[in-house]
Structures are given as structure tokens and as C-alpha cells.
Write a protein that holds these residues in place. Structure first.
Motif, short mmCIF file in Angstrom:
data_model
loop_
_atom_site.label_atom_id
_atom_site.label_comp_id
_atom_site.label_asym_id
_atom_site.label_seq_id
_atom_site.Cartn_x
_atom_site.Cartn_y
_atom_site.Cartn_z
N THR A 10 0.82 -1.22 0.00
CA THR A 10 0.00 0.00 0.00
C THR A 10 0.85 1.27 0.00
OG1 THR A 10 -0.14 -0.06 2.43
CG2 THR A 10 -1.90 -1.16 1.20
N GLY A 11 2.13 1.13 -0.32
CA GLY A 11 3.01 2.29 -0.35
C GLY A 11 2.85 3.10 -1.63
N VAL A 47 6.82 2.24 7.52
CA VAL A 47 7.09 0.84 7.88
C VAL A 47 8.18 0.65 8.92
CG1 VAL A 47 6.30 0.02 5.63
CG2 VAL A 47 8.73 0.47 5.98
N GLU A 48 9.01 1.66 9.15
CA GLU A 48 10.11 1.49 10.11
C GLU A 48 9.64 1.05 11.50
OE1 GLU A 48 13.72 1.58 10.38
OE2 GLU A 48 13.15 0.89 8.40
N PRO A 49 8.55 1.59 12.03
CA PRO A 49 8.14 1.13 13.36
C PRO A 49 7.86 -0.37 13.43
CG PRO A 49 7.00 3.17 12.78
CD PRO A 49 7.69 2.69 11.54
N GLN A 50 7.59 -1.00 12.29
CA GLN A 50 7.27 -2.43 12.28
C GLN A 50 8.46 -3.32 12.00
OE1 GLN A 50 3.37 -2.91 9.94
NE2 GLN A 50 3.97 -0.79 9.54
N ALA A 169 15.32 -6.28 4.53
CA ALA A 169 13.97 -5.95 5.00
C ALA A 169 13.49 -4.64 4.40
CB ALA A 169 13.97 -5.87 6.53
N GLY A 170 14.39 -3.65 4.27
CA GLY A 170 14.00 -2.38 3.67
C GLY A 170 13.63 -2.52 2.20
N GLY A 174 9.88 -1.88 0.30
CA GLY A 174 9.84 -0.75 -0.61
C GLY A 174 10.38 0.55 -0.06
N GLU A 175 11.21 0.49 0.98
CA GLU A 175 11.81 1.72 1.49
C GLU A 175 12.75 2.35 0.46
OE1 GLU A 175 11.92 0.89 6.30
OE2 GLU A 175 13.78 0.93 5.19
N VAL A 176 13.55 1.51 -0.18
CA VAL A 176 14.45 1.96 -1.24
C VAL A 176 14.37 0.94 -2.38
CG1 VAL A 176 16.05 3.25 0.22
CG2 VAL A 176 16.39 0.79 -0.10
#
Length: 480
Positions: A10-11, A47-50, A169-170, A174-176
Motif C-alpha cells: 500500500t506504499g 514501515v520502520e516502526p514495524q 527488510a528495507g 519498498g523503502e528503497v
């Protein structure tokens, strides 16, 4: 094969695209680097908090670097043109907090960047953060006393792998679009397998060096991590090339690695070693999934034969080489930093300090014999296929796996034995997803290639990816 669908994503739409697609848009100026930094920041915040994959961010650093991008060569195969990336927290980025996951360096801000970081930025990468790692990169479970644990996005109760666990994980969330990693005992390959992404350990010297203070050691290698094989090839094109500050560095090949991926075909001779000749145990559910994957590859045109190279002496040879690495690192380490080491890391260092010159000589003889055995193996096969690791992810609360297939493991590296071969022989190896397996978790297959054979290895991995329905794409974290 397990046909469970991947979790939703959902990003931002940009974050769902593959890196090579984004770079193509950058080349045409259809999007701007600031658009990508904004999308990356929004997804990371969400998403970082998860998962705790990239605990140190540097958005201002990335924004400031955008102004320097116009001078880049848009025609270069590894040009990234303003694509945000992550850098593992074992590799210095000038002015950005770099902790190595240890309390003794929790406030360290390096004055200069690693030469590989310089190269990536010159070729258009925007560093937006430092990805989490176990202390000094030791272990296949990413946690430390500075930032805590990184959690597996597919089930946040489980181990994301290590030591490049934050990078994997990142990427999976989809963080990067691309993330830098490094590998000794599977540190790129294990988290890639556990998080459903692609991780390539290149030949030593292909993508920079391992240590500024021990430039001639070849067991640790830096390499690319991505969500697809094509993106991994793109990132290797960015990393590759002669760097005079790395004594083992050598020039990039004439043809880009991305061209090799485009030529991927099923005319492959695959030697499959499901337990590497009894070298490492494998849980039944992992063995079943990989056997099914190999059967599917064979139905798609590959020639698959169960075969194993001679790996006599591999375990002791690998551990001696690992011990040399740790005792070498300790020679220039501040005692105030070392006193914080977790027990397994201190044990590694003490093992290295206890080695004799006879041990070192034995390891050099042993690794040469294993290399020669691999050359003989490659007379018959294009790649060696084997597990990345012998089990599915365990709970993150278990520092290391103590039992596989009913066999009790006594050392914290025992469950990572499948990683030892490529490291010891100095060969390129890649982890590529082969679908979803038990409990809807991704499973990785390891392919080991010929000396300096990254192009053919990436092409083989692309064939595997296509047959197995990949890439998996980014997901929202799933609470365990």
C-alpha cells in the motif's frame, strides 16, 4: 509449489516499481530525484516502526546531493541518476552516523566515506540511510545494542537474516529500490533468502574491498541487493570498476551485466547439491520446496543433475579464514570498542588470536584444493545450485539456529554452512527467490558461479526468476 499470494503493498506507486524502470524514467526526465526521495521517505516513515530496517536516515544529505547530479554520464550502464539507496551500517558515509552496530561507536560520524560510497554517489546514487546490522556484522540475526532487532517483513516475529538484514527488510517493504550489503558467511545471501529479495556476493575485488585496514583480505565482499535480478545487475554495474584505493580491485567488464541478464535462457547445466554431500543438514520442508523448484526448472528446459563437488576440509578451512579476518580487525581496534562485544563476537576474535602459522598454511592449501575441485565441477556444469540455508526463518528471539533436521548444532555458524563454499573458493554466489514456501514465506535458492563469472551467474539467476514467477515485489509488513 506453494501458491500463496504475496501480502499487499500500500506504499507509493513509485516505490513499487523496479529500480531499472525508475532509472529509465530518470533518463527521460519523466520524474525527478526529489520525487523519489519524497516517496522513499514516506514509505520509510510508514514501515520502520514495524521492521526497524534503516534506523539511521539522512534525508537532508540526500537532498543536498541532488544538486551535484547533473554532471553524471546518463549513458553509463550503472548510472542511477538520483535513485535513493541504503548503505549498510558497517560502511562509512561522511558525516552520517555509522555505528557498526556496537555501543563503542554509537556516536561515530566518519569524516570520509568508503571508496565504494564515493563511487555510488558519483554515479548518481542518493544515500538516504544506514541499514541495520548485527554487531560488527557478526551473525545471521540482525540485532544490536544500539538499535535493537530488525524483523522479517513477511512475519515480524521471525528472523530477517543477517548481517545485511536491514538492507533486505528495507527492500522487501519498498523503502528503497537498491541497497548495499556485504557478505562473509552468507551475510548477503541469508537475508535475501529470508526476505524474498536478490542478493549477490561478487568475486572479491569486483565491487570494492572489505576493509580499509586490511585491503588484501578477500573473504568479505561488498555487493548489490535488490528486489529483482535485473535490478541486481544494474546495481553491480554501478559498483564495478577499478578503484586504486582497493588493492584487489580490477576493471569492469566490457559488456554491462544488464546485457547478460537480457540474454538469459534455459540452456543451463545445473549441478544440484541438496545437502552439499552431507556437509549441512536440511529440514524436510526446505528440501521438499527446493526439490520441487529444481523439477520446475528442468521442465522449463534446464538440464538438472544431482552432483556435488569435493568439499573435503571446507569447514575447518572456512573457520580458519574467518578467524584470520577477526584477529586482523582486532589489530587496529580501540580496546574501548572491543570491550562491548557480544559473547559470540568475542569468541570469534579469540579463536583467531589462537591460530598458528601452521593453521594459516593449512587453510591456504585447503582453499586451493577446494577451488580446483570447483574448476573441475564447472567442466560439467554452468552453475552449482544448493540451499542458501537449511531451514526456514526461526523466531527473531533465537540468536542462532540450534537444530536442523533433528541434528543438534553446537556452533553459532553451523546453520550457515552452505555459505562457506563460495567464500572459501572466492567464487560469486547469488540468492534468488524460488517462490513462496511453508507458511507463505519466501524461499531462496543459492547459485554459485565460475571465477569472475558474474555475468553468466546473473543470467542463470534471471532464468530461475522467470521460471519461478518472480520477482516477488514489495510488501506491507505482516505482523507475526
Amino acid at each position: 509449489m506453494n501458491s500463496n499470494a504475496s501480502p499487499p503493498f500500500t506504499g507509493p506507486d513509485l516505490c513499487a516499481r523496479e529500480a531499472h524502470e525508475i532509472v529509465a524514467l530518470l533518463r527521460k526526465r519523466d520524474i525527478a530525484p526529489r520525487d523519489l526521495v519524497g516517496a522513499s521517505r514516506a514509505r520509510t516513515d510508514a514501515v520502520e516502526p514495524q521492521i526497524n530496517a534503516m534506523p539511521t536516515t539522512c534525508w537532508d544529505w540526500a537532498e543536498a546531493a541532488i544538486a551535484a547530479l547533473e554532471g553524471g554520464d546518463r549513458a553509463a550502464p550503472g548510472w542511477l541518476g538520483g535513485l535513493p539507496i541504503g548503505i549498510k551500517d558497517l560502511t562509512p558515509v561522511a558525516g552520517v552516523r555509522t555505528t557498526f552496530g556496537t555501543k563503542g561507536l554509537r556516536d561515530f560520524f566518519p569524516a570520509t566515506s568508503d571508496p565504494l560510497v564515493d563511487r555510488l554517489e558519483t554515479r548518481g546514487a542518493l544515500v538516504v540511510g544506514k541499514t541495520n546490522t548485527p554487531e560488527m556484522g557478526a551473525g545471521a540475526n540482525t540485532f544490536n545494542d544500539v538499535f535493537g532487532p530488525t524483523l522479517n517483513p513477511w512475519n515480524t516475529r521471525l528472523n530477517a537474516g543477517g548481517s545485511s538484514g536491514g538492507a533486505a527488510a528495507g527492500l522487501a517493504t519498498g523503502e528503497v529500490w537498491l541497497s548495499h550489503g556485504s557478505d562473509h558467511g552468507g551475510s548477503l545471501r541469508t537475508p535475501a533468502a529470508y526476505c524474498g529479495i536478490v542478493g549477490l556476493r561478487p568475486t572479491p575485488g569486483r565491487a570494492g574491498g572489505a576493509s580499509p585496514n586490511a585491503g588484501y583480505l578477500i573473504e568479505s565482499a561488498q555487493g548489490p541487493m535488490a528486489r529483482s535480478v535485473t535490478d541486481c545487475a544494474l546495481f553491480l554495474d554501478t559498483m564495478a570498476g577499478f578503484e586504486p584505493r582497493f588493492p584487489i580491485s580490477y576493471p569492469a567488464p566490457d559488456a554491462p551485466f544488464q546485457e547478460a541478464v537480457r540474454r538469459a535462457s534455459g540452456r543451463l547445466r545445473i549441478g544440484y547439491a541438496p545437502d552439499l554431500g552431507g556437509f549441512s543438514p536440511v529440514d524436510a520442508e526446505m528440501a521438499t520446496h527446493l526439490n520441487d523448484a529444481m523439477a520446475q526448472l528442468e521442465r522449463s528446459g534446464a538440464n538438472v543433475e544431482e552432483a556435488c563437488p569435493d568439499v573435503t576440509g571446507l569447514e575447518r578451512t572456512y573457520h580458519i579464514l574467518r578467524g584470520i579476518s577477526w584477529v586482523t580487525a582486532a589489530r587496529t581496534m580501540d580496546p574501548a570498542v572491543r570491550r562491548h562485544f557480544k559473547p559470540t563476537l568475542e569468541e570469534n576474535t579469540r579463536f583467531g588470536e589462537g591460530l598458528t602459522i601452521q593453521d594459516v598454511a593449512d587453510a591456504q592449501v585447503g582453499r586451493t584444493a577446494i577451488f580446483n575441485a570447483m574448476l573441475a565441477f564447472f567442466d560439467r556444469f554452468d552453475v552449482l545450485a544448493l540451499p542458501v540455508v537449511g531451514c526456514m526463518p526461526h523466531p527473531q528471539s533465537e540468536e542462532w539456529v540450534r537444530e536442523i533436521d533433528g541434528q543438534t548444532l553446537t556452533g553459532y555458524m553451523d546453520w550457515l554452512r552452505f555459505a562457506f563454499l563460495a567464500t572459501t573458493a572466492g567464487l560469486p554466489a547469488i540468492s534468488v527467490p524460488v517462490g513462496l514456501g511453508p507458511r507463505g514465506m519466501p524461499v531462496g535458492l543459492q547459485l554459485v558461479g565460475k571465477p569472475r563469472g558474474e555475468a553468466d551467474l546473473l543470467a542463470a539467476a534471471r532464468f530461475v526468476e522467470m521460471v519461478m514467477g518472480g520477482p516477488l515485489g514489495p510488501i506491507d509488513p505482516v505482523a507475526g
